[in-house]
Design an enzyme around this catalytic site. Structure first.
Site, PDB file in Angstrom:
ATOM      1  CB  CYS A  82      -1.076   0.039   1.039  1.00 24.89           C
ATOM      2  SG  CYS A  82      -1.861  -1.552   1.193  1.00 24.89           S
ATOM      3  CB  CYS A 212     -13.214  -1.246   6.072  1.00 26.88           C
ATOM      4  SG  CYS A 212     -13.552  -2.055   7.760  1.00 26.88           S
TER       5      CYS A 212
END
Length: 394
Positions: A82, A212
């Site tokens: 990420c 999320c």
């Protein structure tokens, strides 16, 4: 001697859900063209390119950039989970700062599938085997998605230690939507309430679905150059990278028994400290920050990891409104990963674009007043943390 690195141009495309997105090569082309146009240079001026993505074959960077030009320059493909976009930026910055190249492109894109992140290869060890082992030992087993288990577990451990209320985590999601409402590049711009966030389906620990980040597709890019190149070509010279650091895991990630360490807390803290020490800028000087809010729990943990508030005080920081407009430092004016979206390879460069716009005064309704420096924080489990400090030049 090292050279000052200017951010001459940035560009990105509106993030989208996998169902509505174009393919990665089109996304990468569009972001590149936007960054070049913003900088006022042609593709032929680039001497190198660093292209980040997580999901794709080995030369997707070439496939995207060949749609813009084929000048024979080095194109390096980058994958650091990420933190991939910021890792591409890190390499591009090093190339310019060292004098190896005077004008360099950093590009990040991702074409994602629907659903939670999963391992792509079942016939070999994953980079997360050790993380899973530690997570199971600390937290016990679970069928929850891997990332939610790690970050939700870290949030649960923090809440148990400091008495943090579920509503506090939910307030971060509400704030993200409120900021994203003013960002045309963001996916989720409709407001939500604390009650709606808490009522959404539970995922793990304090996390519910609305806490999320969603799987999204998108691309962003930046053109970096040195001051001589900018002067020769009449480019803007108003934003520079003042300091940058990348860190990776140390033994404490696995040996400390602290779930926060498993999700990059120590990496983030170390990278931030390096940036503060090398720049002479401290967290008290910041007015705007883009940080890695893949889950509400990680945004809260990151407040403390990068020194925005002392350990154990994040709940007060949130309750006092010090993380938004009218408070001490506006965190994620873009809406962050929670609302803007998180196309893994694009995230770090989308953060870069947002902060450059902020320092130029081009953020529209999202504009943070009186920002002269801006901090970017981007992590990837497995792991890497990249912290970048931008400054507005006179």
């Amino acid at each position: 001697m090292s050279r000052r690195v200017l951010v001459a141009g940035v560009g990105m495309v509106a993030f989208a859900t996998p169902r509505t997105s174009q393919t990665y090569d089109v996304l990468g082309e569009q972001a590149t063209r936007a960054a070049l146009a913003d900088a006022g240079v042609d593709y032929a001026h680039l001497r190198q390119a660093y292209v980040g993505y997580v999901y794709g074959d080995s030369t997707c960077g070439q496939a995207a950039l060949y749609r813009v030009g084929q000048t024979g320059i080095p194109i390096v493909n980058v994958n650091n989970n990420c933190s991939t976009g910021s890792s591409a930026l890190f390499l591009a910055r090093q190339a310019v700062e060292s004098g190896a190249a005077d004008c360099v492109l950093a590009l990040g894109f991702e074409q994602m599938r629907r659903g939670a992140l999963t391992a792509q290869w079942s016939d070999r060890p994953t980079p997360f085997d050790r993380f899973d082992e530690v997570s199971t030992r600390i937290q016990g087993g679970s069928d929850a998605p891997m990332a939610a288990r790690y970050f939700g577990g870290a949030g649960a451990a923090y809440a148990a230690r400091f008495g943090t209320r579920p509503e506090t985590f939910a307030k971060i999601a509400v704030k993200a939507r409120r900021h994203a409402a003013n960002n045309p590049y963001a996916v989720f711009r409709d407001p939500v309430t604390v009650e709606e966030v808490l009522a959404s389906p539970p995922i793990y620990g304090p996390l519910t679905r609305l806490q999320c980040c969603p799987p999204t597709c998108g691309a962003a890019a930046a053109v970096l150059c040195d001051e001589d190149f900018a002067r020769r070509h009449g480019l803007r010279t108003d934003v520079a990278i003042r300091a940058q650091a990348m860190t990776t895991d140390q033994p404490s990630t696995f040996d400390s028994g602290d779930p926060r360490a498993l999700v990059g807390y120590h990496m983030s803290r170390a990278a931030a400290r390096q940036v503060y020490e090398s720049s002479g800028v401290g967290p008290e000087d910041l007015r705007v920050v883009e940080l890695h809010d893949c889950f509400t729990t990680n945004e809260l943990l990151t407040y403390e990891a990068i020194g925005l508030t002392p350990e154990g005080t994040a709940e007060k920081f949130i309750d006092d409104g010090d993380n938004t407009y009218g408070g001490r430092v506006v965190t994620n004016p873009s809406g962050g990963l929670l609302s803007k979206g998180h196309p893994l390879g694009a995230t770090g460069l989308a953060q870069c674009a947002e902060l450059v716009w902020q320092l130029r005064g081009q953020a529209g309704a999202r504009q943070v007043a009186d920002a002269t420096v801006a901090l970017q924080h981007n992590i990837g489990l497995g792991g890497a943390a990249v912290v970048t400090l931008y400054e507005k030049l006179s």
